[in-house]
Design an enzyme around this catalytic site. Structure first.
Site, PDB file in Angstrom:
ATOM      1  N   CYS A 213     -90.764  13.843  56.843  1.00 36.54           N
ATOM      2  CA  CYS A 213     -89.646  13.567  57.754  1.00 36.54           C
ATOM      3  C   CYS A 213     -88.588  14.664  57.737  1.00 36.54           C
ATOM      4  CB  CYS A 213     -89.015  12.219  57.415  1.00 36.54           C
ATOM      5  SG  CYS A 213     -88.576  12.024  55.675  1.00 36.54           S
TER       6      CYS A 213
ATOM      7  N   GLU B 114     -84.949   5.577  47.398  1.00 40.80           N
ATOM      8  CA  GLU B 114     -84.177   6.658  48.048  1.00 40.80           C
ATOM      9  C   GLU B 114     -82.770   6.158  48.383  1.00 40.80           C
ATOM     10  OE1 GLU B 114     -87.915   8.960  50.147  1.00 40.80           O
ATOM     11  OE2 GLU B 114     -86.898   7.421  51.330  1.00 40.80           O
TER      12      GLU B 114
END
Length: 653
Positions: free
Chosen positions: A412, A316
Site C-alpha cells: 500500500c 499498526e
C-alpha cells in the site's frame, strides 16, 4: 465554519530545487517501477499479480487469484498517480497505458456494477459477507478516487462511468431501509472517495452514502459481530482480531463520540478525512467538533516528531497518550500520507496554520523517508531508532527494517507516496473569497482566481536550504486582494520585503498567517526570509522514551545520527548543552540541505571490561567526538547501519 478550496494541481507547475527532483522521480522512476511491480516484472521483489488478477477476471487469461484481499487497490492507486501526472504534463504514451488498464478494469466489471477480483475469482457468492476484514469497500474507494482523478485530468469518462455504476450498486446494497445491509467498511476509504465522486458528478446520492457509512459506524448491536455469526464465525485474518477488537477499526463508538485516536492509524486518519469532508459539505458543526477532538489527540499526544503516527506493530495502531517509543515505532508511511489528507481538510475548514505545519512535518520527514533517494526502494515502517544487530533475532522488532525494500506483499505504501507526490500542487495554496493562502513553500507557477480576478503567482523558493522565498504577483489587471503567507511553526523571526520596504516579524496573525492586503499591480514582488537556526527539540515530559533527550530540527527537517557518519554504538553519544552547531555540505543529500556537525562526547568504559555482564566498579570515561546529523528522510541510503533521531543531552556542570 468556513470552507476553502485548494488550487487545482493542473494549474500549478512545480519548479523547485528540492521538490522538482521528487516529481521527476515519481514520473520517470516510481510510476514506471510500480507498473513493473504490479505486472510482476521486478526481479527479486515480492510478486504482486494485481494486473493479472484483473486479466483473469476479464476472461483474458486463465488462472487463480493471488495476493492480498486488497490487491486491487494497488492498481487503483497507480492509476490515480498517473492521473495527477497527466494533469500537470501531457504524456501520450503513459496515457495510452492507463487507458488500456481502464479498458481491462471495465471489462472485468460485473454487469450489476460490482468490481472486486478477490471475490469474483476466489470467493464468488460471498460478497459483503466479511466487511470487517476483506476490504471490498476499501478497494471500491480507491478505484473511485482513481476515476475522479483521471476524469479531472483527461476528461475521459470510461472509468468514472464504471465507478458510478459500482457506487449505484453499493447504494442498493447498503442503507437503513428494510432488506439492505446496515453495515460499513472495516477499512475506511469509501467515505472520502464518495465525496470526490459527488464533486465530480454533482450527484448528492454519493454524498449521502458517504455520510451513511460514517454515521452507521459504532452503532449497536455491533455489525461486525453479527456478520461473523452469520458466516459461521470464520475469520480471514485471525491474528488481528478485526471482528472483536472494535477500537481497531474505530467502530467502538459512533464517530461523533470518539475523542481519542484508537486502533489502526491509517483507518483512523482516512475516517477523519471523510468526517472533515462531510462537515464541510453539510455544515455539520457536530462532525467538525469531533474532527477537532481527534486532531488534538493525535498531534498533541500521539504523534512522533517526524509526523509519524501509530506506535505499535500489533494492529499498526495507536497505543496510549505519550507512548512514543523510537525503536519500536511503526509510523507507517501510509499513515502519514493519511495525516496529510486530514490536515488539508482541516485547513480548508478551520483557518489555522497549525494544520499546514503538521502537513509539512509529515511530508518532509516520514513521507519522503518512505522512499529511497533513487525512488526504487521503500519503507513501510519508519522507526526513529534502529539497531541492526537485533533485527531478525528479537521478534519485537520484526516490523523494523534497516534498509528499504523493493516491494511488499502488502504494497500500500509505495503507490500512496506516488499519488501524494504526483498531486503535491493540490497542497500548496488554498483560496477563500478574496484571500489566497500559501500553505507550502514550493517553487513554481500557479494560475488561480482570487476575488473574481485571474492571478498568476510565481514562487521562487530556496525554502529548504535557506528559508528564503520570493513571490511575483501578476493579476490580469490592478486588483485588491489578500496574499496570506504561512508563518511556519518552527520559525521565530522572519524578514518581509514588499515594494522594497522591509519588516521584521516574530509571528503572523492569530491564525499564523502574514496577511498582505493591497492593490496588487502586475509584477509586484514579495520576499520572505525565515530564520532557520538549528533547534534542540524536546519531548513532552510524559514521553518517557525521550526524557532527557533532544532531537535536532532545522526548518522543516528533523535530523538523525547515522552509523555511516558516527561509527557504531550511537547510544554512547552525548550532546552537551553548550555545543554550537556548524552547517556543512552533506554528500548524497539533496539540493544543498546541510549536514549538522557539532562537538559532542562518547561515553565508554574507563577500563577494559572484565568477563561478566555486570560489575559494581565499572566507571565511565568520556572522549571528544564530532557528531554529524543528516536529515531524517535521507537515512538508510548508504548501507545498513544504526540510526537514531534522539540523543541524550548532557547538562552543564
Amino acid at each position: 465554519m468556513t470552507k476553502t478550496d485548494s488550487t487545482r494541481a493542473g494549474h500549478i507547475q512545480i519548479r523547485d530545487p528540492f521538490w522538482s527532483e521528487y516529481i521527476r522521480l515519481v514520473r520517470e522512476v516510481m510510476v514506471p517501477y510500480q507498473w513493473k511491480a504490479i505486472n510482476d516484472l521486478v526481479e527479486g521483489a515480492e510478486p504482486s499479480h494485481a494486473i493479472r488478477n484483473f486479466k483473469i477476471a476479464a476472461g483474458r487469461e486463465e488462472g487463480e487469484f493471488y495476493g492480498m484481499v486488497f490487491q486491487d487497490s494497488d492498481v487503483a492507486k497507480w492509476l490515480e498517480a498517473v492521473a495527477y501526472l497527466l494533469e500537470t504534463k501531457g504524456d501520450p504514451e503513459l496515457e495510452g497505458i492507463a487507458d488500456d488498464v481502464i479498458d481491462l478494469v471495465v471489462q472485468a466489471q460485473r454487469e450489476d456494477g460490482y468490481m472486486n477480483t478477490y471475490f469474483m475469482l476466489k470467493e464468488p457468492g460471498k460478497e459483503w459477507s466479511d466487511l470487517a476484514e476483506c476490504h471490498e469497500l476499501y478497494c471500491a474507494g480507491h478505484m473511485i478516487e482513481a476515476a475522479t482523478a483521471y476524469y479531472r485530468a483527461t476528461g475521459k469518462r470510461k472509468l468514472l462511468d464504471a465507478v458510478c455504476r459500482f457506487a449505484d450498486y453499493i447504494d442498493l446494497v447498503f442503507g437503513t431501509e428494510p432488506g439492505k445491509l446496515h453495515g460499513y467498511d472495516g477499512h475506511q476509504e469509501i467515505e472520502l472517495a464518495l465525496v470526490k465522486l459527488y464533486h465530480a458528478t454533482g450527484n448528492e446520492k454519493y454524498l449521502e452514502l458517504s455520510r451513511y457509512f460514517l454515521e452507521q459506524r459504532g452503532q449497536q448491536p455491533h455489525f461486525f459481530e453479527q456478520e461473523w455469526e452469520k458466516r459461521g464465525r470464520t475469520l480471514h485474518f485471525p491474528q488481528l482480531s478485526m471482528v472483536h477488537d472494535h477500537e481497531y477499526s474505530q467502530s467502538h463508538l459512533p464517530v461523533r463520540e470518539q475523542t481519542s485516536a484508537e486502533g489502526h492509524a491509517v483507518r483512523l486518519v482516512y475516517m477523519c478525512t471523510a468526517m472533515a469532508d462531510i462537515a464541510a459539505e453539510t455544515k455539520d458543526a457536530g462532525m467538525l467538533a469531533a474532527c477537532r477532538k481527534l486532531w488534538d489527540n493525535i498531534v498533541n499526544k500521539r504523534m512522533y516528531i517526524t509526523g509519524g503516527i501509530g506506535s505499535m506493530e500489533q494492529g499498526e495502531s495507536f497505543t496510549a497518550d505519550y507512548d512514543l517509543p523510537a525503536d519500536l515505532a511503526y509510523a507507517e508511511t501510509c499513515a502519514s500520507v493519511g495525516l496529510i489528507f486530514f490536515a488539508r481538510r482541516m485547513l480548508q475548514l478551520h483557518r489555522n496554520s497549525e494544520y499546514a505545519d503538521v502537513m509539512e512535518r509529515a511530508l518532509y520527514n516520514t513521507v519522503i523517508s518512505g522512499m529511497s533517494l533513487d525512488g526504487t526502494r521503500f519503507f513501510y515502517v519508519n522507526p526513529l531508532e534502529v539497531y541492526p544487530e537485533v533485527l531478525g533475532k528479537n521478534k519485537n522488532y520484526n516490523h523494523v527494517k534497516a534498509e528499504r525494500q523493493g516491494w511488499f506483499s502488502c504494497a500500500c505504501c509505495p503507490p500512496n507516496v506516488a499519488r501524494l507526490l504526483a498531486s503535491l500542487g493540490d497542497y500548496m495554496y488554498s483560496a477563500e473569497a478574496d484571500t489566497l493562502y500559501a500553505e507550502l513553500y514550493i517553487g513554481g507557477r500557479v494560475e488561480t482566481v482570487v476575488a473574481g480576478m485571474g492571478v498568476v503567482i510565481e514562487q521562487h523558493s530556496d525554502y529548504v536550504s535557506e528559508g528564503r522565498v520570493r513571490f511575483e504577483v501578476t493579476p490580469e489587471q490592478s486588483a485588491e486582494f489578500t496574499l496570506a503567507l504561512r508563518m511556519p511553526g518552527w520559525c521565530d523571526t522572519a524578514r518581509l520585503t514588499v515594494d522594497g520596504k522591509h519588516r521584521q516579524l516574530s509571528s503572523g496573525d492569530s491564525d499564523g498567517y502574514i496577511r498582505l492586503t493591497r492593490m496588487w499591480q502586475p509584477g509586484d514582488t514579495v520576499e520572505l526570509c525565515f530564520d532557520m537556526p538549528v533547534k534542540r527539540m524536546k519531548g513532552h515530559p510524559l514521553i518517557r522514551q525521550t526524557f532527557s533527550k533532544v532531537a535536532l530540527q532545522r526548518g522543516p527537517f528533523v535530523y538523525c545520527l547515522e552509523e555511516a557518519d558516527n561509527s557504531a554504538r550511537l547510544y554512547q553519544l552525548r550532546l552537551p548543552e553548550e555545543s554550537e552547531f556548524i552547517l556543512t555540505e552533506a554528500e548524497g543529500v539533496l539540493h544543498g540541505i546541510p549536514m549538522i556537525t557539532v562537538s559532542g562526547k562518547r561515553l565508554k568504559s574507563a577500563a577494559a571490561w572484565v568477563e561478566g555482564l555486570y560489575s559494581s566498579d565499572a566507571a565511565l570515561a568520556s572522549e571528544q567526538a564530532e557528531l554529524k546529523f543528516i536529515p531524517y528522510f535521507a537515512w538508510a541510503n548508504r548501507g545498513v547501519g544504526e540510526m537514531s533521531v534522539w540523543i541524550e543531552e548532557e547538562a552543564k556542570r
